[in-house]
Design a protein around this motif. Structure first.
Motif, short mmCIF file in Angstrom:
data_model
loop_
_atom_site.label_atom_id
_atom_site.label_comp_id
_atom_site.label_asym_id
_atom_site.label_seq_id
_atom_site.Cartn_x
_atom_site.Cartn_y
_atom_site.Cartn_z
N SER A 41 0.88 -1.16 -0.05
CA SER A 41 0.05 0.07 -0.07
C SER A 41 0.80 1.21 0.11
O SER A 41 2.05 1.16 0.16
N ASP A 42 0.08 2.44 -0.24
CA ASP A 42 0.88 3.72 -0.36
C ASP A 42 1.42 4.20 1.13
O ASP A 42 2.55 4.44 1.14
N GLU A 43 0.73 3.64 2.30
CA GLU A 43 1.28 3.76 3.33
C GLU A 43 2.36 3.03 3.95
O GLU A 43 3.38 3.59 4.67
N VAL A 44 2.39 1.77 3.58
CA VAL A 44 3.67 0.79 3.77
C VAL A 44 4.86 1.59 2.59
O VAL A 44 6.08 1.42 3.42
N ARG A 45 4.60 1.78 1.69
CA ARG A 45 5.64 2.33 1.01
C ARG A 45 6.22 3.55 1.58
O ARG A 45 7.60 3.81 1.68
N ARG A 46 5.32 4.46 2.08
CA ARG A 46 5.59 5.87 2.76
C ARG A 46 6.65 5.36 4.04
O ARG A 46 7.58 6.00 4.24
N ARG A 47 5.97 4.50 4.69
CA ARG A 47 6.77 4.11 5.99
C ARG A 47 8.08 3.57 5.87
O ARG A 47 8.96 3.88 6.65
N VAL A 48 8.22 2.76 4.84
CA VAL A 48 9.68 2.20 4.41
C VAL A 48 10.75 3.16 3.87
O VAL A 48 11.61 3.44 4.37
N THR A 49 10.04 4.08 3.06
CA THR A 49 10.87 4.89 2.40
C THR A 49 11.34 6.07 3.16
O THR A 49 12.44 6.64 3.01
N GLU A 50 10.61 6.39 4.17
CA GLU A 50 10.80 7.46 5.24
C GLU A 50 11.57 7.15 6.35
O GLU A 50 11.89 7.91 7.04
N CYS A 51 11.85 5.73 6.48
CA CYS A 51 12.59 5.17 7.58
C CYS A 51 13.94 5.63 7.59
O CYS A 51 14.69 5.48 6.49
N ARG A 52 14.60 6.17 8.57
CA ARG A 52 15.97 6.82 8.48
C ARG A 52 16.61 5.88 9.65
O ARG A 52 17.70 6.04 10.07
N ASN A 53 16.08 4.48 9.99
CA ASN A 53 16.98 3.70 11.14
C ASN A 53 17.13 2.57 10.20
O ASN A 53 16.63 1.74 10.18
N PRO A 54 18.73 2.39 9.97
CA PRO A 54 19.22 1.25 9.27
C PRO A 54 19.09 -0.11 9.89
O PRO A 54 19.12 -1.00 9.35
N GLU A 55 18.97 -0.31 11.23
CA GLU A 55 18.77 -1.34 12.05
C GLU A 55 17.20 -1.78 11.80
O GLU A 55 16.98 -3.09 11.61
N LEU A 56 16.58 -0.78 11.73
CA LEU A 56 14.96 -1.22 11.69
C LEU A 56 14.90 -1.48 10.12
O LEU A 56 14.06 -2.63 9.96
N LEU A 57 15.36 -1.06 9.33
CA LEU A 57 15.51 -1.40 7.92
C LEU A 57 15.84 -2.80 7.72
O LEU A 57 15.16 -3.39 6.98
N ASP A 58 16.80 -3.14 8.21
CA ASP A 58 17.52 -4.42 8.25
C ASP A 58 16.70 -5.69 8.85
O ASP A 58 16.30 -6.52 8.01
N LEU A 59 16.07 -5.23 9.67
CA LEU A 59 14.91 -6.18 10.36
C LEU A 59 13.69 -6.52 9.43
O LEU A 59 13.20 -7.34 9.21
N TRP A 60 13.27 -5.26 8.93
CA TRP A 60 12.08 -5.27 7.77
C TRP A 60 12.58 -5.91 6.69
O TRP A 60 11.68 -6.71 6.13
N LEU A 61 13.83 -5.98 6.35
CA LEU A 61 14.31 -6.65 5.18
C LEU A 61 14.22 -8.21 5.55
O LEU A 61 13.75 -8.98 4.60
N ASP A 62 14.65 -8.84 6.55
CA ASP A 62 14.43 -10.04 7.00
C ASP A 62 13.10 -10.53 7.02
O ASP A 62 12.99 -11.57 6.44
N ARG A 63 12.35 -9.60 7.44
CA ARG A 63 10.96 -10.20 7.64
C ARG A 63 10.31 -10.16 6.33
O ARG A 63 9.33 -10.97 6.09
#
Length: 78
Positions: A41-63
């Motif tokens: 969704s647009d909301e998921v896309r926004r939330r992911v692209t606006e995240c500036r926390n590399p550790e959280l992005l890595d976690l989301w990538l694994d998930r």
């Protein structure tokens, strides 16, 4: 002739590299979800692209690799 390489070691250069890494991980998260056939969704896309926390992005990538629904990547994190 000496070449000044100080820019590449500067705080600004490191900040630019970090932003690039974050952007790359965010794009990977979204691409994996889309390639797996999960709706992004647009909301998921926004939330992911606006995240500036590399550790959280890595976690989301694994998930993103095992999620059965897109929103599962956020379970228990931010």
């Amino acid at each position: 002739m000496a070449v000044d390489l100080s820019f590449y070691k500067s705080y600004i250069a490191e900040e630019i590299r970090e932003e690039g890494r974050e952007q790359g991980i965010a794009e990977a998260v979204l691409r994996i979800l889309e390639k797996r056939g999960l709706a992004v969704s647009d909301e998921v896309r926004r939330r992911v692209t606006e995240c500036r926390n590399p550790e959280l992005l890595d976690l989301w990538l694994d998930r993103a690799v095992t999620a059965t629904e897109t929103e599962e990547i956020f379970d228990g994190g931010e």
